[in-house]
Design a protein around this motif. Structure first.
Motif, short mmCIF file in Angstrom:
data_model
loop_
_atom_site.label_atom_id
_atom_site.label_comp_id
_atom_site.label_asym_id
_atom_site.label_seq_id
_atom_site.Cartn_x
_atom_site.Cartn_y
_atom_site.Cartn_z
N ILE A 263 24.05 90.91 55.41
CA ILE A 263 23.57 92.26 55.72
C ILE A 263 24.60 92.98 56.58
CG2 ILE A 263 21.08 91.88 55.53
CD1 ILE A 263 20.94 91.42 58.50
N LYS A 264 24.51 94.32 56.58
CA LYS A 264 25.33 95.16 57.44
C LYS A 264 24.41 96.13 58.18
CE LYS A 264 29.66 95.46 54.87
NZ LYS A 264 30.67 96.42 54.37
N GLN A 265 24.77 96.39 59.42
CA GLN A 265 24.01 97.35 60.22
C GLN A 265 25.00 98.26 60.95
OE1 GLN A 265 20.72 97.81 60.45
NE2 GLN A 265 20.32 96.16 59.00
N PRO A 266 24.67 99.55 61.11
CA PRO A 266 25.56 100.44 61.85
C PRO A 266 25.61 100.07 63.33
CG PRO A 266 23.54 101.58 61.20
CD PRO A 266 23.47 100.21 60.60
N LEU A 267 26.77 100.29 63.93
CA LEU A 267 26.96 100.05 65.36
C LEU A 267 27.78 101.19 65.93
CD1 LEU A 267 26.74 98.16 67.86
CD2 LEU A 267 28.93 97.18 67.15
N SER A 268 27.22 101.92 66.88
CA SER A 268 27.92 103.02 67.51
C SER A 268 29.07 102.48 68.36
CB SER A 268 26.97 103.82 68.40
OG SER A 268 27.70 104.73 69.20
N LEU A 269 30.23 103.13 68.27
CA LEU A 269 31.39 102.75 69.07
C LEU A 269 31.60 103.69 70.26
CD1 LEU A 269 33.88 101.70 66.26
CD2 LEU A 269 32.32 100.27 67.60
N HIS A 270 30.56 104.43 70.64
CA HIS A 270 30.65 105.30 71.80
C HIS A 270 30.49 104.47 73.07
CE1 HIS A 270 30.78 109.01 69.58
NE2 HIS A 270 29.78 108.58 68.83
N LEU B 43 28.38 96.50 61.55
CA LEU B 43 28.36 95.11 62.01
C LEU B 43 27.86 94.29 60.84
CD1 LEU B 43 28.89 93.53 64.61
CD2 LEU B 43 26.53 93.89 65.23
N SER B 44 28.61 93.27 60.44
CA SER B 44 28.29 92.49 59.25
C SER B 44 27.93 91.06 59.60
CB SER B 44 29.49 92.46 58.30
OG SER B 44 29.86 93.76 57.92
N ALA B 45 26.91 90.54 58.92
CA ALA B 45 26.57 89.12 59.01
C ALA B 45 27.17 88.45 57.79
CB ALA B 45 25.05 88.94 59.03
N LEU B 46 28.11 87.55 58.03
CA LEU B 46 28.86 86.90 56.96
C LEU B 46 28.51 85.43 56.84
CD1 LEU B 46 32.44 88.26 57.77
CD2 LEU B 46 30.77 89.24 56.20
N ARG B 47 28.59 84.92 55.60
CA ARG B 47 28.51 83.48 55.37
C ARG B 47 29.81 82.88 55.88
NH1 ARG B 47 25.94 80.39 51.03
NH2 ARG B 47 25.35 82.40 50.21
N CYS B 48 29.73 81.74 56.55
CA CYS B 48 30.95 81.08 57.01
C CYS B 48 31.76 80.65 55.79
CB CYS B 48 30.62 79.86 57.86
SG CYS B 48 29.92 80.30 59.45
N GLY B 49 33.07 80.92 55.83
CA GLY B 49 33.96 80.59 54.73
C GLY B 49 35.19 79.87 55.24
#
Length: 132
Positions: free
Chosen positions: A18-25, A2-8
């Motif tokens: 930043i990026k954080q893992p996210l389980s897709l289970h 899961l990524s937090a992006l600057r608006c573009g």
């Protein structure tokens, strides 16, 4: 991830904070609930640490928008229970067209699927196919 992006200028084109893992289970609904907690932590981290965003690298991956017809389980490979399981669970959230099959004027919509040793178990809503 899961990524937090600057608006573009484009969709998902901004630099990455930043990026954080996210389980897709689990079902789509369960994944969304898990994502809520991760997003809250990411917001707190961004406010607290004020990270510097870094440019994205690599070629963009573009996805076409899903159509309701893509929820038809008839498109899954024959005899592949894993495909059926994934198709049902990924559409099991509010606002998504649930996985379905249609036959003999009847529509079967599938929700809350689980994979067990004897096959898939799910809730099924059975109704007449609505007229066009």
């Amino acid at each position: 991830m899961l990524s937090a992006l600057r608006c573009g200028a484009g969709l998902d084109t901004g630099d990455i904070y930043i990026k954080q893992p996210l389980s897709l289970h689990g079902s789509a609904e369960e994944i969304f609930l898990r994502a809520d907690g991760v997003i809250e932590q990411m917001i707190e981290q961004i406010v607290r640490e004020e990270p510097i965003a870094t440019p994205q690298r690599g070629d963009p991956v573009l996805f076409s928008r899903r159509t309701p017809a893509m929820s038809n389980l008839a498109s899954c490979p024959e005899g592949d229970l894993s495909s059926w399981y994934d198709q049902i669970r990924m559409l099991d959230a509010e606002g998504y067209p649930h996985a379905f099959l249609e036959a003999h004027g009847i529509r079967l919509e599938f929700r809350r699927v689980s994979m067990r040793s004897d096959g898939l178990h799910a809730d099924v809503k059975i109704m007449p196919i609505p007229p066009n």
